[in-house]
Motif scaffolding. Sequence first.
Motif, mmCIF file in Angstrom:
data_model
loop_
_atom_site.group_PDB
_atom_site.id
_atom_site.type_symbol
_atom_site.label_atom_id
_atom_site.label_comp_id
_atom_site.label_asym_id
_atom_site.label_seq_id
_atom_site.Cartn_x
_atom_site.Cartn_y
_atom_site.Cartn_z
ATOM 1 N N ASP A 75 10.279 2.863 7.102
ATOM 2 C CA ASP A 75 10.896 2.549 8.705
ATOM 3 C C ASP A 75 9.962 2.571 9.395
ATOM 4 O O ASP A 75 9.643 2.416 10.708
ATOM 5 C CB ASP A 75 11.768 2.980 9.125
ATOM 6 C CG ASP A 75 13.433 2.488 8.501
ATOM 7 O OD1 ASP A 75 13.788 2.029 8.224
ATOM 8 O OD2 ASP A 75 14.049 3.459 8.215
ATOM 9 N N GLY A 76 8.899 2.906 9.212
ATOM 10 C CA GLY A 76 7.645 2.739 9.684
ATOM 11 C C GLY A 76 6.797 4.565 10.484
ATOM 12 O O GLY A 76 7.392 4.953 9.827
ATOM 13 N N GLY B 14 1.954 8.584 3.880
ATOM 14 C CA GLY B 14 2.489 8.766 3.702
ATOM 15 C C GLY B 14 3.552 7.785 4.156
ATOM 16 O O GLY B 14 4.335 7.005 3.834
ATOM 17 N N ASP B 15 3.060 7.784 5.281
ATOM 18 C CA ASP B 15 2.815 6.108 6.101
ATOM 19 C C ASP B 15 3.072 4.393 5.457
ATOM 20 O O ASP B 15 3.794 4.330 5.248
ATOM 21 C CB ASP B 15 2.282 6.097 7.292
ATOM 22 C CG ASP B 15 2.754 6.919 8.749
ATOM 23 O OD1 ASP B 15 3.313 7.993 8.103
ATOM 24 O OD2 ASP B 15 1.577 6.881 9.328
ATOM 25 N N ARG B 16 1.993 4.018 4.477
ATOM 26 C CA ARG B 16 2.161 3.371 3.921
ATOM 27 C C ARG B 16 3.209 3.796 2.316
ATOM 28 O O ARG B 16 3.445 2.134 2.886
ATOM 29 C CB ARG B 16 0.662 3.146 3.360
ATOM 30 C CG ARG B 16 0.181 2.252 2.758
ATOM 31 C CD ARG B 16 -1.708 1.834 2.623
ATOM 32 N NE ARG B 16 -2.452 3.076 2.666
ATOM 33 C CZ ARG B 16 -2.720 4.023 3.276
ATOM 34 N NH1 ARG B 16 -2.978 3.286 5.098
ATOM 35 N NH2 ARG B 16 -3.729 4.978 3.431
ATOM 36 N N TRP B 17 3.041 4.749 2.399
ATOM 37 C CA TRP B 17 4.180 4.618 0.622
ATOM 38 C C TRP B 17 5.310 5.267 0.674
ATOM 39 O O TRP B 17 5.866 4.778 -0.049
ATOM 40 C CB TRP B 17 3.502 5.111 -0.402
ATOM 41 C CG TRP B 17 1.834 3.963 -0.775
ATOM 42 C CD1 TRP B 17 0.818 4.772 -0.235
ATOM 43 C CD2 TRP B 17 2.002 3.176 -0.910
ATOM 44 N NE1 TRP B 17 -0.208 3.953 -0.111
ATOM 45 C CE2 TRP B 17 0.650 3.031 -1.486
ATOM 46 C CE3 TRP B 17 2.818 2.567 -1.596
ATOM 47 C CZ2 TRP B 17 0.047 1.617 -2.111
ATOM 48 C CZ3 TRP B 17 2.383 0.959 -2.277
ATOM 49 C CH2 TRP B 17 0.819 0.817 -2.004
ATOM 50 N N ALA B 18 5.776 6.069 1.504
ATOM 51 C CA ALA B 18 7.011 6.520 2.638
ATOM 52 C C ALA B 18 7.649 6.753 2.932
ATOM 53 O O ALA B 18 8.634 7.586 3.389
ATOM 54 C CB ALA B 18 6.058 8.037 1.476
ATOM 55 N N ALA B 19 7.192 5.953 4.260
ATOM 56 C CA ALA B 19 7.737 5.175 5.377
ATOM 57 C C ALA B 19 8.917 4.415 5.460
ATOM 58 O O ALA B 19 7.814 3.065 6.434
ATOM 59 C CB ALA B 19 7.569 6.262 6.591
#
Length: 152
Positions: free
Chosen positions: A101-102, A94-99
Motif C-alpha cells: 500500500d506504499g 521494505g517500501d519497495r518489496w514489502a509495502a
Amino acid sequence: MLGRLYERENCSAARALELVGERWSLLIIRNAVFAGMTRFSDFERRLGIAPNVLAKRLEGFVAAGLMEERPDGYALTRKGRELGTVIVALTEWGDRWAAPDGPPILFTHDDCGGTVHLTTTCDGCGDAPDIAEIVANPGPGADPDRLPGRAS
C-alpha cells in the motif's frame, strides 16, 4: 546478540550482525533514533517486547558502545545513532518489496522537508552504480586465509 561469533567470517557485515542482527535490536534502535525514545518502559510499551528480552538487548547495546545508560534512560552514542542509516536503507528496501500500500513512513529532512533517500556512490567517478556493478574486493583488514570462497 546472536549468541555466537562468526570466527570463520572476516566480514564487517557479520560483525555488525553480531551486535544488531536480532529483529528486536533494529526496532529498538529505530525507536531511539527516530522517535527519541530513551526509557525502558517506553520501548517495552511501544514495541510490545518482553522485559527480559529488552533488558538483554539494552545491556548488549551498552556493552557494545551503542548506548549509554543514564539516570533518565538510555542515550544513543554516535556509534548507535549512525545505525539510523541502516534503518533508512532497510526501510527503503521494505517500501519497495514489502509495502503493497506504499511506504508507511517517510524520512524527511528536518530543515527543508524533502524526502531523504540513501544512495550508493563511487568515490572515484561519482556515479551511482547498480548493485550488479559493485564487486567485493579484499580490504586492508582482510585475512587472506579467510576470504570468501576459500575453505577453512
